[in-house]
Write a protein that holds these residues in place. Structure first.
Motif, mmCIF file in Angstrom:
data_model
loop_
_atom_site.group_PDB
_atom_site.id
_atom_site.type_symbol
_atom_site.label_atom_id
_atom_site.label_comp_id
_atom_site.label_asym_id
_atom_site.label_seq_id
_atom_site.Cartn_x
_atom_site.Cartn_y
_atom_site.Cartn_z
ATOM 1 N N THR A 102 0.910 -1.594 0.266
ATOM 2 C CA THR A 102 0.179 -0.431 0.314
ATOM 3 C C THR A 102 1.333 1.095 0.097
ATOM 4 O OG1 THR A 102 -1.885 -1.220 1.264
ATOM 5 C CG2 THR A 102 -2.112 1.124 1.322
ATOM 6 N N TYR A 103 1.805 1.281 1.010
ATOM 7 C CA TYR A 103 2.882 2.260 0.901
ATOM 8 C C TYR A 103 3.476 2.919 -0.455
ATOM 9 C CZ TYR A 103 6.146 5.639 3.020
ATOM 10 O OH TYR A 103 7.160 6.620 3.140
ATOM 11 N N ILE A 104 3.978 1.523 -1.243
ATOM 12 C CA ILE A 104 4.881 1.247 -2.245
ATOM 13 C C ILE A 104 3.934 2.888 -3.495
ATOM 14 C CG2 ILE A 104 5.787 0.423 -4.252
ATOM 15 C CD1 ILE A 104 7.384 -1.307 -2.012
ATOM 16 N N ASP A 105 2.525 1.937 -3.742
ATOM 17 C CA ASP A 105 1.958 2.084 -4.452
ATOM 18 C C ASP A 105 1.482 3.572 -4.191
ATOM 19 O OD1 ASP A 105 0.028 1.856 -6.333
ATOM 20 O OD2 ASP A 105 -1.843 1.795 -5.304
ATOM 21 N N GLN A 106 0.932 4.276 -3.089
ATOM 22 C CA GLN A 106 1.012 5.421 -3.089
ATOM 23 C C GLN A 106 2.413 6.393 -3.026
ATOM 24 O OE1 GLN A 106 -1.744 7.223 -1.733
ATOM 25 N NE2 GLN A 106 -1.230 8.980 -2.064
ATOM 26 N N LEU A 107 3.568 5.646 -3.156
ATOM 27 C CA LEU A 107 4.643 6.694 -3.420
ATOM 28 C C LEU A 107 4.871 6.800 -4.372
ATOM 29 C CD1 LEU A 107 7.216 7.381 -2.056
ATOM 30 C CD2 LEU A 107 8.272 4.940 -2.222
ATOM 31 N N ARG A 108 4.225 5.843 -5.321
ATOM 32 C CA ARG A 108 4.147 6.062 -7.014
ATOM 33 C C ARG A 108 3.896 6.866 -7.096
ATOM 34 N NH1 ARG A 108 2.853 0.305 -8.939
ATOM 35 N NH2 ARG A 108 4.868 -0.281 -7.809
ATOM 36 N N GLU A 109 2.892 7.280 -6.636
ATOM 37 C CA GLU A 109 2.005 8.546 -7.784
ATOM 38 C C GLU A 109 2.564 9.485 -7.730
ATOM 39 O OE1 GLU A 109 -2.820 10.684 -6.806
ATOM 40 O OE2 GLU A 109 -2.038 8.240 -5.992
ATOM 41 N N SER A 110 3.185 9.282 -6.072
ATOM 42 C CA SER A 110 3.697 11.037 -5.850
ATOM 43 C C SER A 110 5.347 10.900 -6.529
ATOM 44 C CB SER A 110 4.473 10.066 -3.852
ATOM 45 O OG SER A 110 3.283 10.651 -3.298
ATOM 46 N N LEU A 111 6.271 9.964 -6.882
ATOM 47 C CA LEU A 111 6.803 10.303 -7.943
ATOM 48 C C LEU A 111 6.355 10.844 -8.962
ATOM 49 C CD1 LEU A 111 8.951 7.360 -6.393
ATOM 50 C CD2 LEU A 111 9.592 9.686 -6.303
ATOM 51 N N GLU A 112 5.488 9.872 -9.571
ATOM 52 C CA GLU A 112 4.868 10.073 -10.788
ATOM 53 C C GLU A 112 5.064 12.063 -11.187
ATOM 54 O OE1 GLU A 112 1.625 8.608 -12.100
ATOM 55 O OE2 GLU A 112 1.974 6.571 -11.997
ATOM 56 N N TYR A 113 4.130 12.703 -10.401
ATOM 57 C CA TYR A 113 3.704 14.439 -9.736
ATOM 58 C C TYR A 113 5.637 14.755 -9.414
ATOM 59 C CZ TYR A 113 -0.279 13.371 -10.402
ATOM 60 O OH TYR A 113 -2.332 13.090 -10.701
#
Length: 105
Positions: A44-55
């Motif tokens: 769950t943490y990695i999924d949310q972090l991936r969105e942050s990294l895209e932006y």
């Protein structure tokens, strides 16, 4: 009388052994369950972090255009920055007390 005492002692010996084996089996299963729960939390943490990294990558690309003649770049940068702030706020919610990982912006 001595036969019945030895059989009773043997019975209780096996009973103690069975209880110990059962306890070891249950504690091993509980450890596996805790590890899987931590893995699920990590996903769950990695999924949310991936969105942050895209932006963050979008912001970096837009920041390279700051010196250009396009006047909409600062506005787009501000919008992306606010989205990044929101994703980090959501990431703090996922982080929670169980992960105990420091998170700084």
């Amino acid at each position: 009388m001595s036969n019945s005492k030895s059989l009773l002692l043997l019975f209780f010996g096996f009973l103690v052994l069975l209880v110990l084996l059962g306890h070891l089996f249950i504690s091993e299963r509980n450890a596996s369950i805790r590890a899987i729960e931590k893995e699920r939390h990590g996903l769950t943490y990695i999924d949310q972090l991936r969105e942050s990294l895209e932006y963050i990558q979008k912001h970096r690309g837009m920041a390279l255009l700051v010196g250009s003649d396009d006047e909409s770049v600062p506005i787009k940068l501000a919008e992306i920055r606010s989205i990044i702030d929101e994703t980090f706020f959501a990431l703090r919610g996922v982080n929670g007390p169980s992960l105990k990982a420091p998170l700084a912006v």
